[in-house]
Write a protein that holds these residues in place. Structure first.
Motif, PDB file in Angstrom:
ATOM      1  N   PRO A 164     -65.417 -56.242 -40.355  1.00  0.00           N
ATOM      2  CA  PRO A 164     -64.835 -57.111 -41.259  1.00  0.00           C
ATOM      3  C   PRO A 164     -63.357 -56.569 -41.842  1.00  0.00           C
ATOM      4  CG  PRO A 164     -67.016 -57.259 -41.886  1.00  0.00           C
ATOM      5  CD  PRO A 164     -66.841 -56.154 -40.935  1.00  0.00           C
ATOM      6  N   PRO A 165     -62.200 -57.057 -41.680  1.00  0.00           N
ATOM      7  CA  PRO A 165     -60.896 -56.548 -42.259  1.00  0.00           C
ATOM      8  C   PRO A 165     -60.966 -56.330 -43.612  1.00  0.00           C
ATOM      9  CG  PRO A 165     -60.399 -58.514 -40.551  1.00  0.00           C
ATOM     10  CD  PRO A 165     -61.894 -58.502 -40.930  1.00  0.00           C
ATOM     11  N   VAL A 166     -61.750 -57.429 -44.405  1.00  0.00           N
ATOM     12  CA  VAL A 166     -61.834 -57.222 -46.023  1.00  0.00           C
ATOM     13  C   VAL A 166     -62.298 -55.741 -46.334  1.00  0.00           C
ATOM     14  CG1 VAL A 166     -61.095 -59.376 -46.460  1.00  0.00           C
ATOM     15  CG2 VAL A 166     -63.771 -58.805 -46.358  1.00  0.00           C
ATOM     16  N   TRP A 167     -63.227 -55.384 -45.674  1.00  0.00           N
ATOM     17  CA  TRP A 167     -64.068 -54.076 -45.697  1.00  0.00           C
ATOM     18  C   TRP A 167     -63.024 -53.132 -45.562  1.00  0.00           C
ATOM     19  CZ3 TRP A 167     -69.585 -54.036 -43.413  1.00  0.00           C
ATOM     20  CH2 TRP A 167     -70.492 -55.115 -43.780  1.00  0.00           C
ATOM     21  N   ARG A 168     -62.436 -53.056 -44.389  1.00  0.00           N
ATOM     22  CA  ARG A 168     -61.594 -52.043 -44.067  1.00  0.00           C
ATOM     23  C   ARG A 168     -60.460 -51.849 -45.070  1.00  0.00           C
ATOM     24  NH1 ARG A 168     -56.457 -51.523 -42.178  1.00  0.00           N
ATOM     25  NH2 ARG A 168     -55.884 -49.862 -40.776  1.00  0.00           N
ATOM     26  N   ASP A 169     -59.920 -52.912 -45.643  1.00  0.00           N
ATOM     27  CA  ASP A 169     -58.859 -52.870 -46.368  1.00  0.00           C
ATOM     28  C   ASP A 169     -59.250 -52.287 -47.858  1.00  0.00           C
ATOM     29  OD1 ASP A 169     -57.230 -53.862 -44.539  1.00  0.00           O
ATOM     30  OD2 ASP A 169     -57.129 -55.900 -45.437  1.00  0.00           O
ATOM     31  N   ARG A 170     -60.396 -52.702 -48.183  1.00  0.00           N
ATOM     32  CA  ARG A 170     -60.995 -52.261 -49.582  1.00  0.00           C
ATOM     33  C   ARG A 170     -61.086 -50.835 -49.361  1.00  0.00           C
ATOM     34  NH1 ARG A 170     -63.696 -54.158 -54.292  1.00  0.00           N
ATOM     35  NH2 ARG A 170     -63.918 -52.356 -55.764  1.00  0.00           N
ATOM     36  N   PHE A 171     -61.671 -50.308 -48.201  1.00  0.00           N
ATOM     37  CA  PHE A 171     -62.130 -48.568 -48.195  1.00  0.00           C
ATOM     38  C   PHE A 171     -60.553 -48.010 -48.264  1.00  0.00           C
ATOM     39  CE2 PHE A 171     -66.090 -49.918 -46.506  1.00  0.00           C
ATOM     40  CZ  PHE A 171     -67.026 -49.273 -47.698  1.00  0.00           C
ATOM     41  N   ILE A 172     -59.774 -48.432 -47.560  1.00  0.00           N
ATOM     42  CA  ILE A 172     -58.079 -47.947 -47.662  1.00  0.00           C
ATOM     43  C   ILE A 172     -57.922 -47.825 -49.126  1.00  0.00           C
ATOM     44  CG2 ILE A 172     -55.784 -47.997 -46.951  1.00  0.00           C
ATOM     45  CD1 ILE A 172     -56.831 -48.960 -44.263  1.00  0.00           C
ATOM     46  N   ARG A 173     -57.995 -48.822 -49.787  1.00  0.00           N
ATOM     47  CA  ARG A 173     -57.650 -48.926 -51.248  1.00  0.00           C
ATOM     48  C   ARG A 173     -58.344 -47.956 -51.951  1.00  0.00           C
ATOM     49  NH1 ARG A 173     -57.990 -54.312 -50.356  1.00  0.00           N
ATOM     50  NH2 ARG A 173     -59.772 -54.662 -51.693  1.00  0.00           N
ATOM     51  N   GLN A 174     -59.393 -47.490 -51.538  1.00  0.00           N
ATOM     52  CA  GLN A 174     -60.170 -46.500 -52.237  1.00  0.00           C
ATOM     53  C   GLN A 174     -60.283 -45.149 -51.745  1.00  0.00           C
ATOM     54  OE1 GLN A 174     -64.301 -48.026 -51.649  1.00  0.00           O
ATOM     55  NE2 GLN A 174     -64.342 -49.256 -53.392  1.00  0.00           N
ATOM     56  N   GLY A 175     -59.214 -44.868 -50.618  1.00  0.00           N
ATOM     57  CA  GLY A 175     -58.841 -43.424 -50.078  1.00  0.00           C
ATOM     58  C   GLY A 175     -58.903 -43.319 -48.828  1.00  0.00           C
ATOM     59  N   ALA A 176     -59.524 -44.252 -48.265  1.00  0.00           N
ATOM     60  CA  ALA A 176     -59.655 -43.857 -46.766  1.00  0.00           C
ATOM     61  C   ALA A 176     -58.311 -43.792 -45.850  1.00  0.00           C
ATOM     62  CB  ALA A 176     -60.464 -44.709 -45.957  1.00  0.00           C
ATOM     63  N   ARG A 177     -58.072 -42.861 -45.316  1.00  0.00           N
ATOM     64  CA  ARG A 177     -56.891 -42.495 -44.262  1.00  0.00           C
ATOM     65  C   ARG A 177     -56.924 -43.677 -43.287  1.00  0.00           C
ATOM     66  NH1 ARG A 177     -58.073 -36.615 -42.612  1.00  0.00           N
ATOM     67  NH2 ARG A 177     -60.279 -37.468 -43.054  1.00  0.00           N
ATOM     68  N   PRO A 178     -55.983 -44.387 -43.187  1.00  0.00           N
ATOM     69  CA  PRO A 178     -55.520 -45.615 -42.319  1.00  0.00           C
ATOM     70  C   PRO A 178     -56.158 -44.755 -40.805  1.00  0.00           C
ATOM     71  CG  PRO A 178     -53.879 -45.465 -43.785  1.00  0.00           C
ATOM     72  CD  PRO A 178     -54.557 -44.316 -43.867  1.00  0.00           C
ATOM     73  N   GLU A 179     -55.804 -43.812 -40.398  1.00  0.00           N
ATOM     74  CA  GLU A 179     -56.057 -43.322 -39.104  1.00  0.00           C
ATOM     75  C   GLU A 179     -57.600 -43.322 -39.027  1.00  0.00           C
ATOM     76  OE1 GLU A 179     -54.946 -39.543 -41.169  1.00  0.00           O
ATOM     77  OE2 GLU A 179     -54.487 -41.764 -41.197  1.00  0.00           O
ATOM     78  N   VAL A 180     -58.198 -42.674 -40.023  1.00  0.00           N
ATOM     79  CA  VAL A 180     -59.847 -42.701 -39.820  1.00  0.00           C
ATOM     80  C   VAL A 180     -60.454 -44.052 -40.048  1.00  0.00           C
ATOM     81  CG1 VAL A 180     -61.903 -41.897 -41.015  1.00  0.00           C
ATOM     82  CG2 VAL A 180     -59.690 -40.413 -41.157  1.00  0.00           C
ATOM     83  N   ALA A 181     -59.853 -45.069 -40.952  1.00  0.00           N
ATOM     84  CA  ALA A 181     -60.222 -46.323 -40.954  1.00  0.00           C
ATOM     85  C   ALA A 181     -60.155 -47.060 -39.441  1.00  0.00           C
ATOM     86  CB  ALA A 181     -59.579 -47.287 -41.850  1.00  0.00           C
ATOM     87  N   ASP A 182     -59.061 -46.870 -38.710  1.00  0.00           N
ATOM     88  CA  ASP A 182     -58.693 -47.296 -37.461  1.00  0.00           C
ATOM     89  C   ASP A 182     -59.872 -47.003 -36.250  1.00  0.00           C
ATOM     90  OD1 ASP A 182     -56.668 -48.957 -38.412  1.00  0.00           O
ATOM     91  OD2 ASP A 182     -55.088 -47.624 -37.721  1.00  0.00           O
ATOM     92  N   PHE A 183     -60.175 -45.420 -36.548  1.00  0.00           N
ATOM     93  CA  PHE A 183     -61.141 -45.161 -35.808  1.00  0.00           C
ATOM     94  C   PHE A 183     -62.565 -45.592 -35.788  1.00  0.00           C
ATOM     95  CE2 PHE A 183     -64.809 -41.939 -35.454  1.00  0.00           C
ATOM     96  CZ  PHE A 183     -64.541 -41.285 -34.018  1.00  0.00           C
ATOM     97  N   ILE A 184     -62.876 -45.773 -37.169  1.00  0.00           N
ATOM     98  CA  ILE A 184     -64.221 -46.461 -37.484  1.00  0.00           C
ATOM     99  C   ILE A 184     -64.156 -47.751 -36.651  1.00  0.00           C
ATOM    100  CG2 ILE A 184     -65.673 -47.487 -39.241  1.00  0.00           C
ATOM    101  CD1 ILE A 184     -64.549 -44.992 -40.826  1.00  0.00           C
ATOM    102  N   VAL A 185     -63.319 -48.708 -36.987  1.00  0.00           N
ATOM    103  CA  VAL A 185     -62.940 -50.050 -36.524  1.00  0.00           C
ATOM    104  C   VAL A 185     -63.222 -50.090 -34.964  1.00  0.00           C
ATOM    105  CG1 VAL A 185     -61.330 -51.867 -36.131  1.00  0.00           C
ATOM    106  CG2 VAL A 185     -61.661 -50.995 -38.555  1.00  0.00           C
ATOM    107  N   GLN A 186     -62.296 -49.194 -34.195  1.00  0.00           N
ATOM    108  CA  GLN A 186     -62.579 -48.944 -33.007  1.00  0.00           C
ATOM    109  C   GLN A 186     -64.010 -48.626 -32.346  1.00  0.00           C
ATOM    110  OE1 GLN A 186     -60.286 -49.866 -30.657  1.00  0.00           O
ATOM    111  NE2 GLN A 186     -61.753 -49.510 -29.222  1.00  0.00           N
TER     112      GLN A 186
END
Length: 332
Positions: free
Chosen positions: A183-205
């Motif tokens: 879910p994109p809203v999950w990804r965005d919330r974790f980025i706001r909480q400090g997740a690095r975008p590249e790590v978030a992208d890895f998890i999504v992939q």
């Protein structure tokens, strides 16, 4: 032949506005009716002050108010507070007593479907079947992520229902088991909480490739030395299964109600994570005749940055349902 799938909504969808006093139960009924959602799913512990001591006058109010707005009460969401005491958990007898209490209130409200939490043991439910039959209430065990329709725990309930030959015990699927995309809203919330975008992208992939969650969690936590937000985002993979929508029709005989979980429907009336485009045709093919009951859970993922508008999200989901049902019906 026209399909017989009906559209409803769970009061759980409006938890944000109800908690903040921005909506009342009457507002929920009126809104549901305005979008053609003719069924309303209730959570008595959350929605009925004084629960479990509900008077005949209160029961009459719920029935009369629903009828006034042209909707019906479709499902009763029960909870089993096994740790209500500090000194010990509920005994088996106390669990049965609690469930029977809910069955009786469900019957008084004129509701014939009761959502059973997934952790309730099949042998406990077996003891409740005679009461469910007497009160004419179907106990549907919620098939909720990370479980799925063919999980061994879920099949135990199916086996009990088959052995007893009862039509009052079965399943109640939560559409969160069809999470095709992270879910994109999950990804965005974790980025706001400090997740690095590249790590978030890895998890999504990783989710796109349907890599086992534990492998991804290890990669993030150990190899990438992930921070708290990144590890939390990876751990959510345990709760985003993608069950095969084609198998849903095999279990339709055990359903009486469906919780249409969703986290977001975008401006194009598309759910970016749950595979409704595959689920709806499978339900039609299987001859499903009950309610799709909206269950919006996106509020908790956006409330830190913007006002929650549960009504708009539910409205979008129902427009999406209308489109998908029309398309699927035309393809048959």
């Amino acid at each position: 032949m026209p399909h017989q799938i009906k559209r409803g909504v769970s009061l759980y969808s409006f938890q944000e506005e109800l908690f903040l006093g921005q909506m009342t139960i009457v507002d929920c009924f009126a809104f549901a009716a305005s979008i053609g959602a003719t069924g309303v799913e209730v959570l008595p512990e959350q929605n009925m002050p004084g629960f479990p001591h509900i008077s005949d006058a209160d029961v009459a109010w719920w029935k009369d108010t629903a009828a006034k707005h042209g909707v019906e009460l479709t499902c009763y969401d029960m909870f089993l507070d096994t740790k209500v005491r500090k000194d010990r958990p509920m005994t088996d007898e106390e669990q049965v007593e609690s469930i029977v209490r809910d069955l009786r209130l469900c019957n008084r409200l004129g509701i014939r479907n009761m959502r059973i939490l997934v952790f309730v043991r099949p042998d406990i439910l077996e003891k409740c079947v005679p009461y469910a039959e007497e009160l004419d209430v179907h106990m549907g065990v919620e098939v909720h992520a990370p479980w799925h329709m063919e999980h061994a725990w879920i099949l135990r309930t199916v086996e009990v229902a088959d052995r007893l030959g009862t039509g009052h015990l079965g399943l109640l699927p939560d559409m969160g088991i069809f999470n095709k995309h992270y879910p994109p809203v999950w990804r965005d919330r974790f980025i706001r909480q400090g997740a690095r975008p590249e790590v978030a992208d890895f998890i999504v992939q990783q989710h796109e490739e349907k890599i086992m969650a534990e492998y991804t969690i290890y990669e993030v936590a150990v190899k990438m030395q992930g921070n708290k937000a990144e590890i939390g985002m990876a751990e959510m993979l345990r709760h985003t299964p993608y069950s095969n929508p084609k198998r849903i029709k095999d279990y339709i005989p055990y359903f009486r109600h469906i919780q249409a979980k969703f986290y977001e429907v975008d401006e194009n009336l598309v759910d970016p994570s749950i595979a409704y485009g595959e689920v709806i045709p499978a339900l039609l093919e299987g001859g499903w005749k009950g309610y799709l009951s909206s269950e919006y859970e996106g509020n908790r993922w956006i409330q830190d940055v913007q006002p929650v508008d549960s009504r708009e999200q539910v409205r979008r989901q129902h427009l999406m349902f209308e489109r998908l049902l029309t398309q699927a019906e035309g393809a048959n």
